[in-house]
Motif scaffolding. Structure first.
Motif, PDB file in Angstrom:
ATOM      1  N   PRO A  83       0.802  -1.232   0.000  1.00 18.40           N
ATOM      2  CA  PRO A  83       0.000   0.000   0.000  1.00 18.40           C
ATOM      3  C   PRO A  83       0.830   1.275   0.000  1.00 18.40           C
ATOM      4  O   PRO A  83       0.299   2.357  -0.219  1.00 18.40           O
ATOM      5  N   ARG A  84       2.145   1.150   0.240  1.00 14.55           N
ATOM      6  CA  ARG A  84       3.017   2.330   0.247  1.00 14.55           C
ATOM      7  C   ARG A  84       3.897   2.407  -0.998  1.00 14.55           C
ATOM      8  O   ARG A  84       4.836   3.206  -1.067  1.00 14.55           O
ATOM      9  N   ASN A 110     -14.369   3.936   1.535  1.00 17.17           N
ATOM     10  CA  ASN A 110     -14.789   3.536   2.886  1.00 17.17           C
ATOM     11  C   ASN A 110     -15.720   4.548   3.537  1.00 17.17           C
ATOM     12  O   ASN A 110     -16.100   4.386   4.699  1.00 17.17           O
ATOM     13  N   ASP A 116      -8.109   8.905  -0.165  1.00 14.48           N
ATOM     14  CA  ASP A 116      -6.700   8.768   0.168  1.00 14.48           C
ATOM     15  C   ASP A 116      -6.085   7.672  -0.703  1.00 14.48           C
ATOM     16  O   ASP A 116      -6.407   6.497  -0.556  1.00 14.48           O
ATOM     17  N   TRP A 118      -3.301   6.401  -0.572  1.00 12.85           N
ATOM     18  CA  TRP A 118      -2.464   5.475   0.203  1.00 12.85           C
ATOM     19  C   TRP A 118      -3.295   4.503   1.047  1.00 12.85           C
ATOM     20  O   TRP A 118      -2.741   3.580   1.641  1.00 12.85           O
ATOM     21  N   ASP A 119      -4.586   4.721   1.093  1.00 15.20           N
ATOM     22  CA  ASP A 119      -5.470   3.862   1.890  1.00 15.20           C
ATOM     23  C   ASP A 119      -6.091   2.801   0.980  1.00 15.20           C
ATOM     24  O   ASP A 119      -6.884   3.135   0.092  1.00 15.20           O
ATOM     25  N   ASP A 122      -9.730   2.939   0.034  1.00 12.73           N
ATOM     26  CA  ASP A 122     -10.115   3.865  -1.028  1.00 12.73           C
ATOM     27  C   ASP A 122      -9.533   3.439  -2.375  1.00 12.73           C
ATOM     28  O   ASP A 122     -10.206   3.510  -3.406  1.00 12.73           O
TER      29      ASP A 122
END
Length: 334
Positions: A83-84, A110, A116, A118-119, A122
């Motif tokens: 995710p990063r 969400n 976001d 990075w989330d 999402d």
């Protein structure tokens, strides 16, 4: 004495037993299953890290052009579930959106009031939503809707519409092939998985290594005295039949579809993990030879040997295919 036989793998009777099992298990079973591969749907157990499995399962059914396995293949290809992740081209997050595309197509998956990149809560819904938007643009184009959607993702919807299908662009055709092939490694098979034609020769190579001491990081090189670790052995075994696997065990997991425990055939890779819901936690791999046994390079201080596969940390198996291995991100980066 029995313990010595299993550990060393050198007893004549035991080796002959496994050789007989290999011949019968591979060829008789292959003959019986040659036409038995069924259409796969849904997600194979443990194929997607547990943290993302509900999101992929839910959003992978957003529209008819995608499915959970296809969405999983895209995410794995883009970021390897990181995710990063950030690319040199500024693509960001688990779905690798570039900022401009995210600004236009990112959604609040969400419902927390913000988008976001990075989330994953999402980014994964946004990836599915973007796929479905592209599918709408090319819905009247002849051919497979998923292929056309993937081609639009890579080359743009206008080119797909103008070409009347997947355009004759090598990069785009390769992208469609990679994602659709990778999707098979995330699918839960409805029928039996087709047998591997290279299995017998891969096992023969592995049997030739029986009794050699384990070496962490070993690739079988002359300067290593031909010694292997677990994934080095499986990589070399399939290299001997012209299939190039990644070096690390958990990357080998996606080199093909996943047969169930009672459908294993000699030559399947069998995997063991710290977390049975997360294939990224795989720590060991062996080559199944039938009868509940594998050939594997277990650990420092042991030798390459036959061991039973039915252990608490058994996560599943992969039936290696040439196309599956070629579709892996590491293969495309090479």
């Amino acid at each position: 004495m029995r313990k010595f036989w299993v550990a060393g793998g050198l007893g004549v009777g035991l080796v002959l037993c496994f050789l007989a099992l290999l011949v019968v298990g591979v060829y008789a079973a292959a003959a019986g299953l040659a036409g038995g591969a069924g259409r796969a749907v849904g997600l194979a157990k443990g194929a997607v890290p547990a943290a993302y499995q509900p999101l992929v399962q839910k959003w992978g059914n957003l529209c008819p052009a995608i499915n959970p396995a296809l969405l999983a293949a895209q995410l794995y290809q883009e970021s390897g579930w990181n995710p990063r992740a950030q690319s040199p081209a500024a693509a960001q997050g688990i779905a690798q959106f570039i900022p401009g595309t995210w600004q236009t197509h990112g959604i609040d998956g969400n419902g927390d009031g913000r988008r976001d990149v990075w989330d994953p809560a999402d980014a994964i819904p946004s990836a599915a939503s973007y796929d479905c938007e592209l599918a709408k643009y090319v819905k009247d184009v002849p051919g497979d809707p998923a292929h056309n959607m993937l081609a639009a993702y890579n080359a743009g919807a206008y080119r797909v519409i103008r070409a009347g299908g997947v355009p004759a662009i090598s990069e785009t055709q390769n992208y469609v092939r990679i994602i659709t092939t990778l999707a098979k490694s995330f699918e839960a098979p409805v029928g039996r998985v087709a047998p591997s034609r290279q299995a017998a020769s891969a096992i023969y190579f592995a049997q030739e290594q029986l009794g050699k001491p384990y070496l962490w990081g070993g690739n079988g090189k002359p300067e290593q005295n031909g010694r292997f670790d677990c994934s080095g052995l499986t990589k070399a075994a399939y290299h001997s039949v012209g299939i190039e696997l990644p070096r690390v065990a958990n990357d080998q997991w996606n080199a093909g579809p996943h047969p169930k425990r009672d459908e294993l055939l000699p030559g399947d890779l069998v995997f063991f993990a710290h977390n049975l819901n997360d294939p990224r936690s795989i720590h060991h791999v062996g080559i199944y030879v039938g009868g509940g046994y594998m050939i594997n390079a277990p650990y420092t201080g042991a030798v390459i040997r036959f061991d039973k596969i039915d252990k608490p940390d058994y996560i599943g198996a992969t039936r290696v295919t040439a196309d599956g291995a070629k579709a892996l991100p590491s293969a495309n980066a090479a």
